[in-house]
Design a protein around this motif. Structure first.
Motif, short mmCIF file in Angstrom:
data_model
loop_
_atom_site.label_atom_id
_atom_site.label_comp_id
_atom_site.label_asym_id
_atom_site.label_seq_id
_atom_site.Cartn_x
_atom_site.Cartn_y
_atom_site.Cartn_z
N GLU A 7 2.81 -63.74 69.29
CA GLU A 7 2.86 -62.28 69.30
C GLU A 7 1.52 -61.69 68.91
O GLU A 7 1.05 -60.71 69.52
CB GLU A 7 3.95 -61.81 68.34
CG GLU A 7 4.15 -60.29 68.33
CD GLU A 7 5.28 -59.89 67.40
OE1 GLU A 7 6.43 -60.15 67.74
OE2 GLU A 7 4.98 -59.33 66.33
N LEU A 47 -0.83 -59.23 71.09
CA LEU A 47 -1.31 -57.96 70.56
C LEU A 47 -2.82 -57.84 70.69
O LEU A 47 -3.35 -56.78 71.06
CB LEU A 47 -0.90 -57.81 69.09
CG LEU A 47 0.54 -57.38 68.80
CD1 LEU A 47 0.85 -57.52 67.32
CD2 LEU A 47 0.78 -55.95 69.26
N ASP A 106 -1.32 -46.46 67.31
CA ASP A 106 -0.25 -47.42 67.03
C ASP A 106 -0.04 -48.30 68.26
O ASP A 106 -0.11 -47.83 69.40
CB ASP A 106 1.05 -46.70 66.68
CG ASP A 106 2.12 -47.66 66.17
OD1 ASP A 106 1.76 -48.77 65.71
OD2 ASP A 106 3.32 -47.32 66.26
N GLN A 111 2.61 -51.58 69.43
CA GLN A 111 3.71 -52.50 69.15
C GLN A 111 4.16 -53.15 70.45
O GLN A 111 4.02 -52.56 71.53
CB GLN A 111 4.88 -51.76 68.50
CG GLN A 111 4.56 -51.13 67.16
CD GLN A 111 5.74 -50.38 66.58
OE1 GLN A 111 6.89 -50.73 66.81
NE2 GLN A 111 5.45 -49.31 65.85
N ASN A 163 7.31 -55.85 72.24
CA ASN A 163 8.59 -56.56 72.16
C ASN A 163 8.59 -57.56 73.30
O ASN A 163 8.76 -57.19 74.47
CB ASN A 163 9.76 -55.58 72.27
CG ASN A 163 11.10 -56.28 72.14
OD1 ASN A 163 11.19 -57.39 71.61
ND2 ASN A 163 12.14 -55.65 72.64
N GLU A 167 11.20 -50.25 63.40
CA GLU A 167 9.80 -50.34 63.01
C GLU A 167 9.02 -49.13 63.51
O GLU A 167 8.15 -48.60 62.80
CB GLU A 167 9.18 -51.64 63.55
CG GLU A 167 9.70 -52.92 62.91
CD GLU A 167 11.04 -53.34 63.48
OE1 GLU A 167 11.48 -52.70 64.45
OE2 GLU A 167 11.65 -54.29 62.94
N GLN A 168 9.32 -48.69 64.75
CA GLN A 168 8.62 -47.54 65.29
C GLN A 168 8.95 -46.26 64.52
O GLN A 168 8.07 -45.43 64.24
CB GLN A 168 8.98 -47.36 66.78
CG GLN A 168 8.43 -48.46 67.67
CD GLN A 168 8.99 -48.38 69.08
OE1 GLN A 168 9.79 -47.51 69.39
NE2 GLN A 168 8.56 -49.30 69.93
#
Length: 592
Positions: A317, A321, A345, A347, A349, A419-420
């Motif tokens: 992960e 990223l 930000d 993120q 998934n 988390e967001q």
């Protein structure tokens, strides 16, 4: 016939050579620890005494350490949990159990086993009562960290049991049953209280998740218990602590000790136990401790495999990223070399067949659908994925220079994850508390946001100060923070990091840290770990005939923080002073 005789003689000589080597090794081990006959008798009698059921102070320590550990777990406070570890006296009966297995002493084994059972029962019961009375029962990270033990926890417990036994036997130290380093490494009381938390959670809320928590804490507690007993047994066997002379001296002591005599009388009333007293087989005793050790190993290895899979997934992960971040940098600069946007930000998934990317950026020129598609294609080529398997959710926040403020999210948005949402709230709080100051001399060093299952939001502020903010000050600050954040129901918790000047416990001219008095340094290290902006100022007191003592002390402190706490050297600021009758001291400050 002659060849067979020679082979037998050779085998016998090899056996005798191995036996002499083993005896020499045991004698050398005992001599290194300065263990003589008198010291062996002293160790035996003191560990036997530590398994008593009549010591009121021992039971108060169990009770209070269980209470402190439970509250520390619920409040998610590592410093409070460390304090409970240092108070807990559970090492004493565990070492007694190891001694009983090493010597085949059934009476001591029964006493230690009963003591451990009652101690465990008291700690768990008190934790259950506390959890049932608390108005909130959040499963904090400190609790979850003790619900999935693995083989690494077993190895730590094995090492800790060995060093705990050796420290107990060392002549100059005496019987030490709560060495700070060993107590913190093994942490016997916190997993015990996790059992109590899980049971209290299940009883008061009717949630079966509590039983799973209790099972995880129970496995960690049993791991520590069995591993320490095993290594303690090996150390006492190496020391040959059950020689005939020692046994005779202990027998004489037991005849004078009323509690020991009572236990012997109770054992004699049970025929099965009376017969077991005559069993001196070392292999049988070794099997008694190896069997539970092997049984525990299987669930631990399963957890370790799960941990390794999680680490592998996290590494993958992080790699994804980094690739997404590197690709996006191409879009932060426009064709004229001016800054077009910056990333706020990021993120992801990621699954086997789908990659969802969440981006939030501040920009002055909106991104077109063609640019978004191009970004997806570039990410797909870097990751070896098909563009169809990648979805992008791009949230654009216009800056003052942006002329077009039309709706921006062109892709179909996916529901925000927990988390967001937490990241969004944290960003709001960062903006609202910009420039916020606490009343002097308090210095704000950090804050954290917790959203509970009831929907309540708790803001925990950590501050550095020589004294605590009084109750009236807390009420005023709570209203100011609520007003700034526009959250009238916000809960505010203020946590003080002490700025008090404290002494450093050195022993002897060699500048060694006193392992029995490291609680203040351990708590300071935990605060440094939690708050990266803090640093430690250390003042070493010397004289004209220093002979390198200050340098030795400095190295001892650096080694303690580097190895035990993983604190870098640049966060520890040293200075030296000459002060008559002064002592070495340290103070936590905010880094410049």
């Amino acid at each position: 016939m002659t060849n067979e005789t020679n082979q037998s003689a050779g085998s016998f000589r090899l056996f005798m050579k191995i036996y002499r080597g083993w005896r020499n090794f045991r004698d050398l081990f005992a001599s290194c620890l300065d263990i003589d006959y008198a010291r062996k008798v002293e160790i035996y009698t003191q560990l036997s005494t530590s398994a008593t059921l009549k010591d009121v102070v021992y039971w108060l320590q169990i009770l209070f350490s269980a209470g402190i550990a439970t509250l520390g777990l619920v409040l998610n406070s590592s410093a409070v949990i460390i304090g409970a570890m240092l108070i807990s006296p559970l090492m004493a009966p565990i070492l007694s159990q190891g001694l009983s297995l090493a010597t085949g002493d059934l009476a001591l084994g029964v006493r230690a086993l009963v003591n451990l059972f009652l101690s465990t029962l008291l700690g768990v019961a008190f934790a259950v009562v506390l959890v049932a009375l608390l108005p909130f029962k959040d499963v904090t990270p400190e609790i979850l960290a003790r619900t999935e033990p693995n083989t690494l926890d077993l190895v730590i417990a094995l090492f800790s049991g060995a060093i705990g036994s050796i420290a107990t036997c060392r002549k100059e130290k005496g019987v030490v049953t709560s060495i700070p380093g060993v107590a913190i490494a093994v942490a016997l009381m916190p997993p015990l209280c996790v059992i109590g938390f899980g049971l209290g959670y299940a009883i008061s809320l009717g949630d079966w998740k509590g039983i799973e928590i209790a099972e995880g804490g129970g496995l960690l507690y049993l791991t520590n218990l069995v591993a320490i007993t095993f290594t303690a047994m090996l150390v006492f066997v190496l020391l040959r602590i059950d020689t005939i002379k020692v046994r005779e001296a202990v027998r004489d002591w037991r005849e004078k000790d009323s509690e020991s005599s009572w236990w012997l009388n109770q054992i004699n009333k049970i025929p099965t136990l009376e017969k077991a007293r005559a069993v001196r087989s070392f292999s049988l005793r070794l099997l008694m401790i190896l069997l539970p050790l092997l049984i525990i190993f299987f669930p631990l290895s399963s957890s370790f495999s799960k941990l390794r899979a999680e680490i592998t997934k996290k590494q993958a992960e992080n790699r994804t990223l980094q690739i997404v971040r590197d690709v996006w940098k191409r879009y932060e600069i426009d064709s004229e070399g001016n800054t077009r946007s910056y990333l706020d930000d990021l993120q992801i998934n990621e699954t086997d067949d789908k990659l969802q990317i969440y981006l939030r950026v501040f920009d002055n020129v909106p991104y077109t659908p063609a640019e978004r598609a191009q970004f997806i294609n570039l990410v797909g080529s870097k990751l070896g994925r098909k563009p169809e398997s990648i979805s992008l959710q791009l949230i654009e926040i216009p800056t003052s220079a942006r002329e077009d403020v039309s709706p921006i999210a062109k892709t179909t948005p996916t529901p925000a994850t927990v988390e967001q949402r937490q990241a969004f709230y944290l960003q709001q709080i960062n903006d609202a508390l910009s420039g916020f100051r606490l009343p002097p001399p308090a210095i704000l060093i950090g804050y954290d946001v917790t959203t509970r299952s009831s929907g309540a939001t708790i803001l925990e502020m950590s501050y550095l100060s020589e004294r605590r903010i009084d109750d009236d000050g807390e009420v005023a600050l709570r209203e100011i923070v609520r007003s700034r954040l526009n959250l009238p129901d916000l809960g505010l918790r203020l946590t003080r990091v002490s700025q008090d000047v404290k002494s450093i416990p050195f022993e002897g001219p060699e500048g060694r840290l006193d392992t029995e008095k490291l609680q203040d340094l351990s708590l300071a290290a935990e605060e440094l770990r939690r708050h990266p902006q803090l640093q430690l100022r250390v003042v070493l007191i010397g004289d004209e005939n220093d002979n390198g003592a200050s340098e030795k002390k400095k190295n001892a402190i650096l080694e303690f923080f580097a190895k035990s706490r993983e604190i870098s050297e640049d966060r520890i600021i040293f200075s030296e002073e000459t002060e008559s009758g002064g002592s070495d001291r340290f103070q936590i400050t905010v880094g410049k």
